[in-house]
Scaffold this motif. Structure first.
Motif: not given
Length: 149
Positions: A26-27, A29-31, A136-137, A140, A142
């Motif tokens: 998850g981290g 993905v957000t990066q 997660v995408a 966030s 993405v």
């Protein structure tokens, strides 16, 4: 290096070791890491970790009569019966947080052919990681594969 870390974390998470690859995934993905590569390395690591469980399961009969062995004959018998009820298709559920690791261990005990074992486990784990990535995408903002940083 980040993808290797994800692979190793996913590998550890599939064994009996306490690890949570979804948090790292998850981290990442957000990066802005590439979603396809994230899915690939997480799925590959987690599937390979389950293969280790299968290998350990194939060794159970060698050690089940040792005093230090943590599983009784009755527990092994029950596990084999439950596995036989649903067969090798139950390996599709090897991704479950509770019982999934044990299921792949029992798949080894039952000597599921390796090709079937790997394909079924990889499908289940790949679908799980695809779902986690999608969640997660979406959360966030993405969209689609992105270039790796």
């Amino acid at each position: 290096m980040a993808y290797l870390t994800l692979f190793l974390t996913a590998f550890a998470a599939a064994t009996l070791l306490p690890a949570y690859s979804e948090v790292l995934l998850g981290g990442m993905v957000t990066q802005g890491f590439n979603l396809w590569w994230l899915w690939f390395w997480a799925t590959a690591g987690n599937t390979l970790g389950s293969v280790v469980n299968g290998i350990l399961g194939r060794q159970v009969d060698r050690f089940k009569h040792k005093r230090w062995f943590p599983i009784s004959d009755l527990q092994l018998h029950k596990a084999r019966n439950r596995f036989n009820r649903y067969g090798q298709w139950s390996l599709l559920l090897g991704w479950l947080p509770l019982g999934g690791d044990a299921l792949t261990l029992v798949g080894g005990i039952m000597r599921v052919p390796w090709l079937n074992f790997v394909v079924l486990v990889a499908i289940g784990k790949g679908l799980r990681y695809a779902f986690v990535l999608w969640l997660v995408a979406e959360a966030s903002g993405v969209s689609g594969p992105s270039p790796a940083p």
